[in-house]
Design an enzyme around this catalytic site. Structure first.
Site, short mmCIF file in Angstrom:
data_model
loop_
_atom_site.label_atom_id
_atom_site.label_comp_id
_atom_site.label_asym_id
_atom_site.label_seq_id
_atom_site.Cartn_x
_atom_site.Cartn_y
_atom_site.Cartn_z
N HIS A 1 -0.87 -0.02 -9.73
CA HIS A 1 -1.44 -0.96 -8.62
C HIS A 1 -2.14 -2.03 -9.54
O HIS A 1 -3.48 -2.13 -9.56
CB HIS A 1 -2.57 -0.16 -7.88
CG HIS A 1 -2.97 -0.60 -6.59
ND1 HIS A 1 -3.59 0.00 -5.50
CD2 HIS A 1 -3.13 -1.93 -6.40
CE1 HIS A 1 -3.85 -0.90 -4.55
NE2 HIS A 1 -3.57 -2.03 -5.07
N GLU B 1 -3.03 7.83 -4.65
CA GLU B 1 -3.37 7.08 -5.93
C GLU B 1 -4.52 7.82 -6.53
O GLU B 1 -5.62 8.10 -5.55
CB GLU B 1 -3.73 5.71 -5.50
CG GLU B 1 -2.64 4.83 -6.03
CD GLU B 1 -2.80 3.31 -5.56
OE1 GLU B 1 -1.95 2.71 -4.96
OE2 GLU B 1 -3.97 2.70 -5.82
N ARG C 1 0.73 -1.30 0.01
CA ARG C 1 -0.08 0.00 -0.15
C ARG C 1 0.86 1.19 0.23
O ARG C 1 1.95 1.47 0.85
CB ARG C 1 -0.86 0.08 1.30
CG ARG C 1 -2.08 -0.86 1.11
CD ARG C 1 -3.05 -0.28 -0.05
NE ARG C 1 -4.36 -1.26 0.29
CZ ARG C 1 -4.51 -2.24 -0.64
NH1 ARG C 1 -3.41 -2.73 -1.52
NH2 ARG C 1 -5.62 -2.96 -0.70
C1 GLV Z 1 -5.25 -5.02 -3.66
O1 GLV Z 1 -4.37 -3.93 -3.51
C2 GLV Z 1 -5.75 -5.69 -2.74
O2 GLV Z 1 -5.67 -5.48 -1.50
O3 GLV Z 1 -6.15 -6.90 -3.19
#
Ligand code: GLV
Ligand code: GLV
Length: 326
Positions: free
Chosen positions: A286, A268, A239
Site C-alpha cells: 500500500h 491489510e 482498495r
Molecule cells: C491511499 O490509499 C489514499 O487513499 O490516499
C-alpha cells in the site's frame, strides 16, 4: 483564547505538523503504529479535531466518544476508513487529500503494470540469486505492454492519469464507470466507454481506480476473473476489498489470468492465504502515494483542511458537503 485541541494519529513527513502546532494544541501519537481503538477513543474525547490515516477506523462508536469533534482530516484520498454518514449526522466535517496524489499513484500503478507484464520482480530475484548463466531466447518471456488494450475501471482523476500514461505506449483504452466521462475527456484520452463485462473480455490489462464503496466491494470476484483473458493482468492500486482476494489466488493458481500486481489487500496488512507464494503476482505494501514530495504535500493539505474547518472556513477538500457546521 484557548487553542483548539487536535489529536494526530501518526507523525507525518514534511513540516506540516509544525504549522499545526502553531495554531493548535497537538496531541501526537508518537508510535509508528496505529493507535488501538481504545487509545483512539481515549485520546479524542476532549478534542476539537482529528488528523487520521487510512489505518484508523473512525466508526460511529469512536465518533460517539468525541462530542466536541468538529473536523476529521483524513491523510488519504480514500475515506472508506471513516463512517462519513455518522460524521455528517454529528455535524462533523470530513476532509481528504485528492489531487496531490493523483500522478504519484498512477506512477505506481504504471510501474506495477510494467513490472508484472515484464516479470521484473521475478527476474530481479533470479539475477540476484546467481541463476543467470547466459542469455537465452526463452528466458523470462513476458507480455508486451505497448499496443495492447488497457481497461480502466473508474475513470476518476487517477484513472485518467493512467490513461495518459497508456497513450504514450500506444495502447487502446477502454473504461467503465458509473457515469460516462464527457466527450472532451473521452476524446482527449482516446478512451472508449464500455460496460465492465466488455472491459474484462477486451482488456490485456485491467487496472482498478474506483473508491471502495458498498457497490464496489468485490467488484472483481470469481465471475469477473473468469471473464478476463488468460493472457491478461489485473492491477489493483485502489482498495483491497474491491477484489475478492481469495478468488484472485484461485485465478492466479488456475491460470485463468496471466498475472496480477497488487498494492492493496482485503485484510491489510495480512495477505490472503497462498498469495505470497505465487510467482505471477507482484506485491507492494500500500505505497502508491509514497513519494517524498507527495506525502509531504498530502500532509500540508491535511493540515490546511483541518485548520480551515476549525476557523469556520469551508476547507478545500470536503467529503461530506451536506455538513454546514464548518
Ligand atoms: C491511499 O490509499 C489514499 O487513499 O490516499
Ligand atoms: C479522486 O479524487 C482521485 O484522485 O481519483
Amino acid at each position: 483564547m484557548t487553542k483548539p485541541r487536535v489529536y494526530v494519529t501518526r507523525r507525518l513527513p514534511g513540516s506540516a505538523l509544525d504549522k499545526l502546532e502553531e495554531a493548535c494544541c497537538v496531541d501526537l501519537n508518537g508510535e509508528d503504529t496505529a493507535p488501538s481503538k481504545e487509545t483512539l477513543i481515549e485520546n479524542i474525547r476532549d478534542k476539537d479535531a482529528l488528523l487520521c490515516l487510512l489505518t484508523d477506523t473512525i466508526d460511529a462508536e469512536v465518533l460517539a466518544a468525541a462530542p466536541s469533534l468538529k473536523v476529521i482530516s483524513n491523510y488519504a484520498v480514500g475515506v472508506d476508513n471513516i463512517d462519513v454518514n455518522a460524521a455528517t449526522e454529528r455535524g462533523i466535517t470530513v476532509t481528504n487529500t485528492p489531487g496531490v496524489l493523483t500522478e504519484t499513484t498512477a506512477d505506481l500503478a504504471w510501474a506495477l503494470l510494467m513490472a508484472v507484464a515484464r516479470r521484473i520482480v521475478e527476474a530481479d530475484r533470479f539475477t540476484r540469486e546467481g541463476k543467470f548463466v547466459g542469455w537465452s531466447p526463452t528466458l523470462f518471456l513476458g507480455g508486451d505492454v505497448h499496443g495492447k488494450t488497457l481497461g480502466i475501471v473508474g475513470l476518476g482523476k487517477i484513472g485518467q492519469a493512467m490513461a495518459r500514461r497508456a497513450k504514450g505506449f500506444n495502447m487502446s483504452i477502454v473504461y467503465s464507470d458509473t457515469m460516462r466521462a464527457s466527450d472532451a475527456i473521452e476524446g482527449d484520452l482516446g478512451a472508449q466507454f464500455v460496460d465492465l463485462d466488455t472491459l474484462l473480455m477486451q482488456a490485456d490489462f485491467v487496472s482498478l481506480h474506483t473508491p471502495l464503496l458498498p457497490e464496489t466491494h468485490h467488484l472483481i470476484g470469481e465471475r469477473e476473473l473468469r471473464k478476463m483473458r488468460p493472457t491478461a493482468f489485473l492491477i489493483n492500486s485502489a482498495r483491497g476489498p474491491i477484489v475478492d482476494e481469495r478468488a484472485l489466488v484461485r485465478a492466479l493458481k488456475g491460470k485463468w489470468i496471466q498475472g496480477a500486481a497488487v498494492d492493496v489487500f482485503e485484510g491489510e496488512p495480512c495477505l490472503a492465504p497462498g498469495l505470497a507464494g505465487l510467482t505471477n503476482v507482484v506485491l507492494t505494501p500500500h505505497m502508491a502515494s509514497a513519494s517524498t514530495e507527495t506525502r509531504s504535500r498530502m500532509a500540508d493539505m491535511a493540515v490546511d483542511n483541518l485548520l480551515a474547518a476549525l476557523r469556520g472556513v469551508k476547507p478545500e477538500h470536503v467529503v461530506n458537503h451536506e455538513t454546514r457546521q464548518a
